[in-house]
Motif scaffolding. Structure first.
Motif, PDB file in Angstrom:
ATOM      1  N   GLU A   1      -3.914  -6.470 -10.200  1.00 12.31           N
ATOM      2  CA  GLU A   1      -5.021  -5.587  -9.847  1.00 12.31           C
ATOM      3  C   GLU A   1      -6.360  -6.315  -9.938  1.00 12.31           C
ATOM      4  O   GLU A   1      -7.324  -5.934  -9.270  1.00 12.31           O
ATOM      5  CB  GLU A   1      -5.029  -4.360 -10.769  1.00 12.31           C
TER       6      GLU A   1
ATOM      7  N   THR B   1      -2.922   2.948   2.906  1.00 11.90           N
ATOM      8  CA  THR B   1      -3.752   1.953   2.224  1.00 11.90           C
ATOM      9  C   THR B   1      -3.162   0.566   2.408  1.00 11.90           C
ATOM     10  O   THR B   1      -1.941   0.393   2.544  1.00 11.90           O
ATOM     11  CB  THR B   1      -3.878   2.241   0.715  1.00 11.90           C
TER      12      THR B   1
ATOM     13  N   GLY C   1       0.826  -1.191   0.000  1.00 12.65           N
ATOM     14  CA  GLY C   1       0.000   0.000   0.000  1.00 12.65           C
ATOM     15  C   GLY C   1       0.864   1.246   0.000  1.00 12.65           C
ATOM     16  O   GLY C   1       2.061   1.202  -0.290  1.00 12.65           O
ATOM     17  N   SER C   2       0.254   2.380   0.359  1.00  9.59           N
ATOM     18  CA  SER C   2       0.988   3.638   0.354  1.00  9.59           C
ATOM     19  C   SER C   2       0.533   4.513   1.510  1.00  9.59           C
ATOM     20  O   SER C   2      -0.554   4.328   2.060  1.00  9.59           O
ATOM     21  CB  SER C   2       0.783   4.371  -0.976  1.00  9.59           C
TER      22      SER C   2
ATOM     23  N   ARG D   1      -3.346  -3.321   0.548  1.00 12.59           N
ATOM     24  CA  ARG D   1      -3.762  -4.087  -0.627  1.00 12.59           C
ATOM     25  C   ARG D   1      -4.049  -5.508  -0.164  1.00 12.59           C
ATOM     26  O   ARG D   1      -3.150  -6.210   0.306  1.00 12.59           O
ATOM     27  CB  ARG D   1      -2.670  -4.106  -1.705  1.00 12.59           C
TER      28      ARG D   1
ATOM     29  N   GLU E   1      -8.025  -5.915  -3.504  1.00 10.47           N
ATOM     30  CA  GLU E   1      -8.852  -4.809  -3.048  1.00 10.47           C
ATOM     31  C   GLU E   1      -7.944  -3.756  -2.380  1.00 10.47           C
ATOM     32  O   GLU E   1      -6.881  -4.103  -1.851  1.00 10.47           O
ATOM     33  CB  GLU E   1      -9.882  -5.289  -2.022  1.00 10.47           C
ATOM     34  N   THR E   2      -8.378  -2.507  -2.400  1.00 11.86           N
ATOM     35  CA  THR E   2      -7.644  -1.430  -1.722  1.00 11.86           C
ATOM     36  C   THR E   2      -8.461  -0.949  -0.537  1.00 11.86           C
ATOM     37  O   THR E   2      -9.632  -0.583  -0.676  1.00 11.86           O
ATOM     38  CB  THR E   2      -7.387  -0.253  -2.683  1.00 11.86           C
ATOM     39  N   LYS E   3      -7.846  -0.961   0.630  1.00  8.47           N
ATOM     40  CA  LYS E   3      -8.499  -0.509   1.862  1.00  8.47           C
ATOM     41  C   LYS E   3      -7.781   0.735   2.375  1.00  8.47           C
ATOM     42  O   LYS E   3      -6.564   0.731   2.525  1.00  8.47           O
ATOM     43  CB  LYS E   3      -8.451  -1.624   2.924  1.00  8.47           C
ATOM     44  N   ALA E   4      -8.564   1.775   2.631  1.00  8.81           N
ATOM     45  CA  ALA E   4      -8.006   2.997   3.217  1.00  8.81           C
ATOM     46  C   ALA E   4      -8.175   2.964   4.732  1.00  8.81           C
ATOM     47  O   ALA E   4      -9.255   2.648   5.249  1.00  8.81           O
ATOM     48  CB  ALA E   4      -8.697   4.229   2.642  1.00  8.81           C
TER      49      ALA E   4
END
Length: 503
Positions: free
Chosen positions: A491, A159, A144-145, A161, A495-498
């Motif tokens: 991708e 985030t 993530g970032s 992943r 999923e991307t979780k914030a």
């Protein structure tokens, strides 16, 4: 039951002969099992039309077992707690298994699909194991970032992943093992669990891989499940299953639309790699010594049963006759025969149904005024599903053979006299598909300008059919959603979780 053909050349590897004489099984929850209802599917050698094996016909109850096994492995099993490095090592091991059994898989692909064994050895099998090697490296590089929101006060935001979950994967019959690798490798590297349905026409390599996974791979039960069955009996229940989080499908555009409808029940994520009608554009300055063999390969590789086959040839009128005479002569010299014959350069079509379908297009082309430059008929004296490489000229944009995907060794050639790039690109783009194209020219500026104007996921310049695990693959328009291969393939399965914390 000794159904394999003893006169095939070369002689089948002992392990493959034993595999065919036995009873290939489904892989569900770490075990090799028969279909619950006991149904079997006859698998035929396309070169002889003879039955070479019988495989289980999975139905809804088998699909449910496989999905529930995958669900348990994802939610509760060791797979979700495994380190990325350990997961990557297991994905790499699948590549090692395929490479170690490469000759067996090459023979299976040739026997099952009909493709020349030299082609399977040089392309299908290396691409399959290299895909696992490539994707294994990504397992430890999913990250993530850290973000800096513009909100009052101090917060810490980042985030994650995360794997999407249980994935249903449905693969086609034209590149059975390679398509299995393209689906399995990124999903496993991302941390998903999988139910893979092989095509009923070509299930042998997927079920052999299932057998080897149990014997040699050491995956936790339920992480990989491999089934065979028909679309209505197995594919549809998989696409509609409420415990499946995502469907990845490769096949026809018409079936892809059915997949989308089936997935609507729980709004599962969908990626699709669908049909194509690839143009290949040959400019007057093209090096014909390269273009002639390149266009021939682009048109007839894998019996033309390729979604990116060069099925529409557009050549400038100044070189049209020379190009087409060269391609026609090369096509006429292609040796058509059984895939397991090491001298064969083009094998049969995959099934009687596919031969009828493609032959129908040939007849349609003739009825609508097309001129057959070469081919158009079968191979006398055989019971196999053979059709010689076929080239049509005197075509127009309204003909079915120009508009529709044929998926066989049939191409259509048209001349152009206007080298205005926008007009050429408009003609190339005059299709509902947008999967691939190729451009042949010695002018680098023209090549790259055309690459920008053509609406396709892959554009080859002075080449055709170049594949590698690092190259993203997929289509525009009705050629699909999403990309296979490359970093982009991951991708599909993440999923991307914030996450935000007030400080």
């Amino acid at each position: 039951m000794n159904m394999h053909t003893p006169t095939l050349t070369p002689k089948l590897a002992p392990a493959i002969a034993a595999y065919l004489d036995g009873a290939p099984k489904l892989l569900i929850d770490g075990k090799l099992v028969s279909a619950k209802a006991g149904g079997l599917i006859d698998v035929r050698d396309p070169a002889t039309a003879q039955v070479v094996a019988r495989v289980p016909e999975a139905q809804a109850e088998d699909i449910d077992d496989a999905v529930r096994a995958a669900r348990k492995a994802f939610d509760d099993g060791p797979w979700s707690r495994m380190t990325a490095a350990d997961r990557g090592r297991l994905v790499h091991r699948l590549g090692e298994i395929i490479e170690r059994h490469a000759e067996e898989f090459a023979q299976l692909e040739s026997l099952d699909n009909g493709k020349p064994i030299a082609e399977a050895r040089a392309a299908d099998i290396p691409v399959a194991y290299n895909t696992f090697y490539y994707m294994a490296g990504w397992a430890t590089k999913i990250a993530g970032s850290t973000l800096s929101p513009s909100v009052p006060g101090e917060v810490h935001s980042y985030t994650l992943r995360e794997p999407v979950g249980v994935v249903g994967q449905i693969i086609p019959w034209n590149f059975p093992l390679m398509m299995a690798a393209w689906k399995l490798a990124p999903a496993l590297a991302a941390g998903c669990t999988v139910v893979l349905k092989a095509a009923e026409d070509t299930p042998l390599s997927a079920l052999r891989l299932a057998q080897l996974i149990v014997e040699e791979a050491d995956f936790p039960p339920g992480v990989i499940n491999i089934v065979t069955g028909y679309g209505e009996g197995a594919g549809a229940p998989l696409a509609a299953h409420p415990l499946v989080d995502k469907i990845a499908f490769t096949g026809s555009t018409d079936v892809g639309k059915l997949i989308v409808k089936a997935a609507a029940g729980n709004l599962k994520r969908v990626t699709l790699e669908l049909g194509g009608k690839a143009p290949t554009i040959v400019f007057p300055d093209a090096d014909l010594d390269r273009a002639i063999p390149g266009v021939t390969l682009g048109s007839f590789f894998a019996q033309g049963q390729v979604c990116v086959a060069a099925t529409r040839i557009y050549a400038h009128k100044s070189i049209f006759d020379r190009l087409m005479q060269g391609v026609s002569d090369a096509a006429a010299k292609i040796k058509v025969g059984p895939g397991l014959d090491p001298t064969t350069q083009m094998g049969p079509l995959v099934s009687a149904e596919q031969l009828r379908r493609v032959s129908g297009y040939v007849q349609s082309g003739r009825d609508e005024g097309g001129q057959v430059l070469t081919g158009g008929d079968g191979l006398p004296g055989t019971d196999g599903y053979f059709l010689k490489p076929t080239i049509f000229t005197n075509a127009n944009p309204d003909m079915r053979i120009v508009r529709e995907e044929i998926f066989g060794p049939v191409v259509v050639a048209q001349a152009f006299d206007d080298s205005e790039l926008d007009a050429l690109a408009a003609e190339a783009n005059n299709t509902e598909y947008g999967l691939a194209a190729s451009v042949w020219t010695q002018n680098a500026g023209v090549a790259h300008k055309m690459a920008r104007r053509i609406k396709a996921g892959t554009v080859w310049l002075n080449c055709h059919h170049v594949f590698d695990p690092v190259l993203p693959f997929g289509g525009y328009k009705q050629s699909g959603w999403g990309r296979e291969n490359g970093a982009q393939a991951l991708e599909n399965y993440l999923e991307t979780k914030a996450v935000t914390m007030a400080l």
